[in-house]
Design a protein around this motif. Structure first.
Motif, PDB file in Angstrom:
ATOM      1  N   ALA A   1      -0.831  -6.360   4.087  1.00 58.87           N
ATOM      2  CA  ALA A   1      -0.381  -5.498   3.435  1.00 58.87           C
ATOM      3  C   ALA A   1       0.558  -4.437   4.274  1.00 58.87           C
ATOM      4  O   ALA A   1       0.517  -4.352   5.318  1.00 58.87           O
ATOM      5  N   GLY A   2       1.699  -3.869   3.524  1.00 56.93           N
ATOM      6  CA  GLY A   2       2.679  -3.224   4.307  1.00 56.93           C
ATOM      7  C   GLY A   2       2.935  -2.089   3.325  1.00 56.93           C
ATOM      8  O   GLY A   2       2.758  -2.222   2.085  1.00 56.93           O
TER       9      GLY A   2
ATOM     10  N   GLY B   1      -5.754  -6.661   5.900  1.00 60.82           N
ATOM     11  CA  GLY B   1      -5.580  -5.235   6.086  1.00 60.82           C
ATOM     12  C   GLY B   1      -4.194  -4.798   6.030  1.00 60.82           C
ATOM     13  O   GLY B   1      -3.072  -5.542   5.931  1.00 60.82           O
ATOM     14  N   GLN B   2      -3.841  -3.618   6.547  1.00 58.65           N
ATOM     15  CA  GLN B   2      -2.542  -2.847   6.638  1.00 58.65           C
ATOM     16  C   GLN B   2      -1.951  -3.328   7.959  1.00 58.65           C
ATOM     17  O   GLN B   2      -2.578  -3.026   8.993  1.00 58.65           O
ATOM     18  N   LEU B   3      -0.809  -3.815   8.167  1.00 57.12           N
ATOM     19  CA  LEU B   3       0.250  -4.046   9.191  1.00 57.12           C
ATOM     20  C   LEU B   3       0.295  -2.968   9.894  1.00 57.12           C
ATOM     21  O   LEU B   3       0.329  -1.781   9.694  1.00 57.12           O
ATOM     22  N   SER B   4      -0.105  -3.068  11.185  1.00 57.71           N
ATOM     23  CA  SER B   4      -0.258  -1.857  12.209  1.00 57.71           C
ATOM     24  C   SER B   4      -0.153  -2.303  13.844  1.00 57.71           C
ATOM     25  O   SER B   4      -0.641  -3.349  14.092  1.00 57.71           O
TER      26      SER B   4
ATOM     27  N   SER C   1      -4.565  -7.621  14.266  1.00 49.23           N
ATOM     28  CA  SER C   1      -4.457  -6.270  14.622  1.00 49.23           C
ATOM     29  C   SER C   1      -4.197  -5.483  13.410  1.00 49.23           C
ATOM     30  O   SER C   1      -4.101  -4.223  13.519  1.00 49.23           O
ATOM     31  N   ALA C   2      -4.165  -6.125  12.066  1.00 51.87           N
ATOM     32  CA  ALA C   2      -4.235  -5.217  10.925  1.00 51.87           C
ATOM     33  C   ALA C   2      -5.368  -4.149  10.963  1.00 51.87           C
ATOM     34  O   ALA C   2      -6.512  -4.451  11.010  1.00 51.87           O
ATOM     35  N   GLN C   3      -4.942  -3.165  10.178  1.00 52.61           N
ATOM     36  CA  GLN C   3      -6.059  -2.174   9.867  1.00 52.61           C
ATOM     37  C   GLN C   3      -6.683  -2.296   8.712  1.00 52.61           C
ATOM     38  O   GLN C   3      -6.375  -2.580   7.631  1.00 52.61           O
ATOM     39  N   ASP C   4      -8.069  -2.946   8.851  1.00 52.24           N
ATOM     40  CA  ASP C   4      -8.976  -3.221   7.706  1.00 52.24           C
ATOM     41  C   ASP C   4      -9.004  -2.079   6.495  1.00 52.24           C
ATOM     42  O   ASP C   4      -9.265  -0.971   6.727  1.00 52.24           O
TER      43      ASP C   4
ATOM     44  N   VAL D   1       0.850  -1.194  -0.051  1.00 50.13           N
ATOM     45  CA  VAL D   1      -0.134  -0.062   0.033  1.00 50.13           C
ATOM     46  C   VAL D   1       0.863   1.221  -0.041  1.00 50.13           C
ATOM     47  O   VAL D   1       2.058   1.175   0.213  1.00 50.13           O
ATOM     48  N   ASN D   2       0.149   2.258  -0.279  1.00 52.47           N
ATOM     49  CA  ASN D   2       1.139   3.513  -0.064  1.00 52.47           C
ATOM     50  C   ASN D   2       1.193   4.071   0.978  1.00 52.47           C
ATOM     51  O   ASN D   2       0.579   3.604   1.945  1.00 52.47           O
ATOM     52  N   ASN D   3       1.664   5.420   1.149  1.00 58.17           N
ATOM     53  CA  ASN D   3       1.637   6.045   2.627  1.00 58.17           C
ATOM     54  C   ASN D   3       0.265   6.246   3.237  1.00 58.17           C
ATOM     55  O   ASN D   3       0.460   6.784   4.571  1.00 58.17           O
ATOM     56  N   HIS D   4      -0.564   6.270   2.303  1.00 56.23           N
ATOM     57  CA  HIS D   4      -1.952   6.691   2.884  1.00 56.23           C
ATOM     58  C   HIS D   4      -3.057   5.548   3.094  1.00 56.23           C
ATOM     59  O   HIS D   4      -4.014   5.312   3.291  1.00 56.23           O
ATOM     60  N   GLY D   5      -2.215   4.214   3.000  1.00 53.96           N
ATOM     61  CA  GLY D   5      -3.068   3.039   3.048  1.00 53.96           C
ATOM     62  C   GLY D   5      -3.861   2.660   2.042  1.00 53.96           C
ATOM     63  O   GLY D   5      -4.808   1.907   1.989  1.00 53.96           O
ATOM     64  N   VAL D   6      -3.369   3.385   0.958  1.00 49.12           N
ATOM     65  CA  VAL D   6      -4.228   2.607  -0.252  1.00 49.12           C
ATOM     66  C   VAL D   6      -3.608   1.676  -1.190  1.00 49.12           C
ATOM     67  O   VAL D   6      -2.272   1.781  -1.327  1.00 49.12           O
ATOM     68  N   SER D   7      -4.238   0.702  -1.802  1.00 45.47           N
ATOM     69  CA  SER D   7      -3.695  -0.349  -2.448  1.00 45.47           C
ATOM     70  C   SER D   7      -2.782   0.282  -3.813  1.00 45.47           C
ATOM     71  O   SER D   7      -3.538   1.236  -4.314  1.00 45.47           O
TER      72      SER D   7
END
Length: 311
Positions: free
Chosen positions: A238-239, A308-311, A292-295, A219-225
């Motif tokens: 995703a990271g 989701g994004q690793l967080s 714990s990933a951010q959906d 994902v990018n720095n805004h959490g977008v695929s």
């Protein structure tokens, strides 16, 4: 090959696929050719996946990077014993020389030295609390063989690695590879993660798409695929994978993009969590990362971002 398959003394025969470093999705930019930061930088990806600033625990965890090698002379990376902390299956190429750069970049995300006023910090910035092992699964050219990668992974396990990061791909489904990785996961207690791929298609990239391996999207720095990250039902998490700043051979730093940059973020966080909970199994650490990933995107697990994004 058919002749070999008929030999009763040979258990299995497969093609030794070519394996390669996944391509950088943007030109890298060595900091040595740019204005150097006056202070140590915390890359944005580190803050994305460790927003609370969790520090390393008291229990050392061994992390293995299977890639193109490790610049053991880099001022911002732990100085590893050349005899005990690396391996190369390729004649004439040593693990502590990285003529490609990708391996050193991945290593820096996981364990670049923090608090030294140089370059970048990492997810595990205290070298006294992290044990690195480097297996040169790919040659300096960025290419290698499946047998070379399997040998490199086995050496990681033999050396006590708890988590293995692979930013590579190539070939197709291999029963021999699947059996080996399943054994490392089910019997050896090792957590393996690999890059989902950078083709922007739903194709399965291996080794990421084996069930015993965590497939990592970007994902990018805004959490977008990202539009290059491969998507399918094997993607788990995703990271950060856009313009990730990390170490580069020759005491330089580089911006790299791809699922290959996202993968070591997951390996680094796994090691960080494990350092606090050494009693946990690899399956429990895997589940903790997913829960714990951010959906992102559709509610629940989806093909682009997994959980989701690793967080």
């Amino acid at each position: 090959m058919e002749y070999l398959k008929q030999d009763p003394n040979i258990e299995s025969v497969e093609v030794d696929f070519e394996v390669y470093a996944l391509s950088n999705m943007h030109d890298y930019a060595p900091a040595g050719k740019e204005k150097r930061h006056l202070e140590e930088e915390t890359p944005s990806g580190i803050e994305m996946v460790n927003p609370t600033g969790l520090q390393q625990g008291d229990n050392n965890v061994t992390v293995c990077v299977v890639h193109t090698g490790y610049d053991n002379d880099h001022i911002d990376l732990p100085d590893l014993n050349a005899i005990y902390y690396g391996y190369s299956p390729y004649d004439g190429e040593t693990w502590n020389h990285d003529g490609n750069g990708h391996g050193t970049h991945c290593a820096g995300i996981i364990g670049a030295i923090g608090g030294n006023g140089k370059g970048v910090t990492s997810l595990n910035p205290d070298p006294n609390k992290l044990d690195f092992f480097t297996s040169k699964g790919l040659r300096d050219s960025g290419h290698g063989t499946l047998s070379g990668v399997l040998s490199a992974v086995q050496k990681c396990v033999d050396s006590g690695a708890k988590t293995i990061s692979m930013s590579l791909g190539g070939g197709g489904l291999s029963n021999i590879t699947n059996d080996q990785f399943s054994g490392h996961y089910g019997n050896d207690g090792v957590l393996i993660m690999a890059a989902a791929g950078n083709e922007g298609t739903s194709d399965y990239n291996y080794p990421a798409s084996y069930a015993s391996v965590m497939s990592v999207a970007a994902v990018n720095n805004h959490g977008v695929s990202t539009n290059f990250s491969q998507y399918n039902d094997q993607v788990e998490i995703a990271g950060p994978g856009i313009l990730v700043n990390s170490t580069w051979p020759g005491n330089k730093y580089a911006l790299m993009s791809g699922t290959s940059a996202a993968t070591p973020h997951v390996a680094g966080v796994a090691a960080l969590v494990w350092s606090h909970f050494p009693q946990c199994s690899n399956k429990q650490i895997r589940e903790a990362l997913l829960q714990s990933a951010q959906d992102l995107g559709p509610v629940g697990c989806d093909e682009k971002n997994g959980y989701g994004q690793l967080s």
